[in-house]
Design a protein around this motif. Structure first.
Motif, PDB file in Angstrom:
ATOM      1  N   UNK A  60     -38.363  23.372 -11.209  1.00 31.19           N
ATOM      2  CA  UNK A  60     -38.596  22.976  -9.821  1.00 31.19           C
ATOM      3  C   UNK A  60     -38.893  24.221  -9.012  1.00 31.19           C
ATOM      4  N   UNK A  61     -39.337  24.044  -7.780  1.00 35.20           N
ATOM      5  CA  UNK A  61     -39.722  25.185  -6.953  1.00 35.20           C
ATOM      6  C   UNK A  61     -38.505  26.045  -6.618  1.00 35.20           C
ATOM      7  N   UNK A  62     -38.759  27.297  -6.320  1.00 29.82           N
ATOM      8  CA  UNK A  62     -37.696  28.215  -5.953  1.00 29.82           C
ATOM      9  C   UNK A  62     -37.001  27.752  -4.674  1.00 29.82           C
ATOM     10  N   UNK A  63     -37.738  27.145  -3.770  1.00 33.07           N
ATOM     11  CA  UNK A  63     -37.157  26.640  -2.524  1.00 33.07           C
ATOM     12  C   UNK A  63     -36.104  25.578  -2.823  1.00 33.07           C
ATOM     13  N   UNK A  64     -36.423  24.642  -3.714  1.00 34.45           N
ATOM     14  CA  UNK A  64     -35.465  23.589  -4.066  1.00 34.45           C
ATOM     15  C   UNK A  64     -34.269  24.161  -4.822  1.00 34.45           C
ATOM     16  N   UNK A  65     -34.517  25.109  -5.695  1.00 31.66           N
ATOM     17  CA  UNK A  65     -33.427  25.744  -6.436  1.00 31.66           C
ATOM     18  C   UNK A  65     -32.486  26.473  -5.486  1.00 31.66           C
ATOM     19  N   UNK A  66     -33.071  27.192  -4.528  1.00 28.26           N
ATOM     20  CA  UNK A  66     -32.261  27.929  -3.558  1.00 28.26           C
ATOM     21  C   UNK A  66     -31.450  26.973  -2.678  1.00 28.26           C
ATOM     22  N   UNK A  67     -32.066  25.885  -2.246  1.00 29.25           N
ATOM     23  CA  UNK A  67     -31.359  24.905  -1.411  1.00 29.25           C
ATOM     24  C   UNK A  67     -30.179  24.298  -2.178  1.00 29.25           C
ATOM     25  N   UNK A  68     -30.377  23.988  -3.446  1.00 33.46           N
ATOM     26  CA  UNK A  68     -29.292  23.434  -4.265  1.00 33.46           C
ATOM     27  C   UNK A  68     -28.174  24.460  -4.425  1.00 33.46           C
ATOM     28  N   UNK A  69     -28.548  25.709  -4.615  1.00 36.09           N
ATOM     29  CA  UNK A  69     -27.559  26.784  -4.736  1.00 36.09           C
ATOM     30  C   UNK A  69     -26.743  26.902  -3.451  1.00 36.09           C
ATOM     31  N   UNK A  70     -27.421  26.854  -2.292  1.00 36.86           N
ATOM     32  CA  UNK A  70     -26.717  26.967  -1.005  1.00 36.86           C
ATOM     33  C   UNK A  70     -25.776  25.776  -0.777  1.00 36.86           C
ATOM     34  N   UNK A  71     -26.208  24.560  -1.163  1.00 34.35           N
ATOM     35  CA  UNK A  71     -25.331  23.383  -1.033  1.00 34.35           C
ATOM     36  C   UNK A  71     -24.077  23.558  -1.878  1.00 34.35           C
ATOM     37  N   UNK A  72     -24.261  23.993  -3.101  1.00 39.56           N
ATOM     38  CA  UNK A  72     -23.115  24.207  -4.004  1.00 39.56           C
ATOM     39  C   UNK A  72     -22.191  25.288  -3.454  1.00 39.56           C
ATOM     40  N   UNK A  73     -22.768  26.350  -2.909  1.00 42.63           N
ATOM     41  CA  UNK A  73     -21.976  27.425  -2.342  1.00 42.63           C
ATOM     42  C   UNK A  73     -21.159  26.926  -1.147  1.00 42.63           C
ATOM     43  N   UNK A  74     -21.803  26.120  -0.265  1.00 48.23           N
ATOM     44  CA  UNK A  74     -21.096  25.549   0.885  1.00 48.23           C
ATOM     45  C   UNK A  74     -19.937  24.657   0.440  1.00 48.23           C
ATOM     46  N   UNK A  75     -20.203  23.834  -0.579  1.00 47.21           N
ATOM     47  CA  UNK A  75     -19.169  22.937  -1.102  1.00 47.21           C
ATOM     48  C   UNK A  75     -17.979  23.738  -1.640  1.00 47.21           C
ATOM     49  N   UNK A  76     -18.242  24.795  -2.367  1.00 52.49           N
ATOM     50  CA  UNK A  76     -17.163  25.632  -2.904  1.00 52.49           C
ATOM     51  C   UNK A  76     -16.360  26.291  -1.784  1.00 52.49           C
ATOM     52  N   UNK A  77     -17.050  26.743  -0.728  1.00 56.22           N
ATOM     53  CA  UNK A  77     -16.361  27.353   0.409  1.00 56.22           C
ATOM     54  C   UNK A  77     -15.478  26.330   1.121  1.00 56.22           C
ATOM     55  N   UNK A  78     -15.998  25.106   1.304  1.00 52.36           N
ATOM     56  CA  UNK A  78     -15.211  24.056   1.954  1.00 52.36           C
ATOM     57  C   UNK A  78     -13.984  23.701   1.116  1.00 52.36           C
ATOM     58  N   UNK A  79     -14.164  23.576  -0.183  1.00 55.36           N
ATOM     59  CA  UNK A  79     -13.038  23.287  -1.076  1.00 55.36           C
ATOM     60  C   UNK A  79     -11.991  24.394  -1.003  1.00 55.36           C
ATOM     61  N   UNK A  80     -12.458  25.631  -0.942  1.00 59.16           N
ATOM     62  CA  UNK A  80     -11.541  26.763  -0.866  1.00 59.16           C
ATOM     63  C   UNK A  80     -10.773  26.758   0.454  1.00 59.16           C
ATOM     64  N   UNK A  81     -11.472  26.454   1.562  1.00 65.19           N
ATOM     65  CA  UNK A  81     -10.829  26.417   2.874  1.00 65.19           C
ATOM     66  C   UNK A  81      -9.770  25.321   2.939  1.00 65.19           C
ATOM     67  N   UNK A  82     -10.022  24.177   2.287  1.00 65.29           N
ATOM     68  CA  UNK A  82      -9.031  23.080   2.274  1.00 65.29           C
ATOM     69  C   UNK A  82      -7.775  23.483   1.531  1.00 65.29           C
ATOM     70  N   UNK A  83      -7.875  24.375   0.580  1.00 64.56           N
ATOM     71  CA  UNK A  83      -6.725  24.778  -0.224  1.00 64.56           C
ATOM     72  C   UNK A  83      -5.899  25.844   0.458  1.00 64.56           C
ATOM     73  N   UNK A  84      -6.434  26.466   1.519  1.00 66.82           N
ATOM     74  CA  UNK A  84      -5.681  27.499   2.220  1.00 66.82           C
ATOM     75  C   UNK A  84      -4.540  26.860   3.010  1.00 66.82           C
ATOM     76  N   UNK A  85      -3.401  27.600   3.116  1.00 71.28           N
ATOM     77  CA  UNK A  85      -2.249  27.042   3.878  1.00 71.28           C
ATOM     78  C   UNK A  85      -2.492  26.998   5.365  1.00 71.28           C
TER      79      UNK A  85
END
Length: 85
Positions: A60-85
């Motif tokens: 797929x295009x680099x634009x779509x690959x980058x967008x998917x990477x950014x979505x995954x990164x955002x999801x991981x950050x949100x999951x991490x923030x939820x686990x913080x006390x």
């Protein structure tokens, strides 16, 4: 099919009609590859960067690959923030 000699230095003279047909220029460059037991001589592009264009086709295009990477990164950050006390 023409037969050519191989010099002591390993040099081969490509017949003139084949050089003309495939655009092999004097003092030019060629790419030598091997495939299924055969040696293949291909004219090297004048501009190697343009000649390499499209070599590494992605699914797929680099634009779509980058967008998917950014979505995954955002999801991981949100999951991490939820686990913080």
């Amino acid at each position: 099919m023409p037969t050519v000699k191989i010099s002591a230095k390993g040099q081969v003279v490509i017949p003139a009609h084949l050089r003309q047909k495939y655009g092999l220029q004097a003092r030019g460059r060629a790419i030598i590859t091997e495939k299924e037991g055969q040696i293949i001589i291909t004219p090297a592009p004048a501009d190697p960067v343009r000649g390499a264009r499209g070599m590494l086709k992605a699914k797929q295009s680099l634009t779509k690959t980058h967008a998917a990477y950014k979505r995954e990164e955002r999801k991981l950050e949100e999951d991490h923030e939820r686990q913080l006390p």
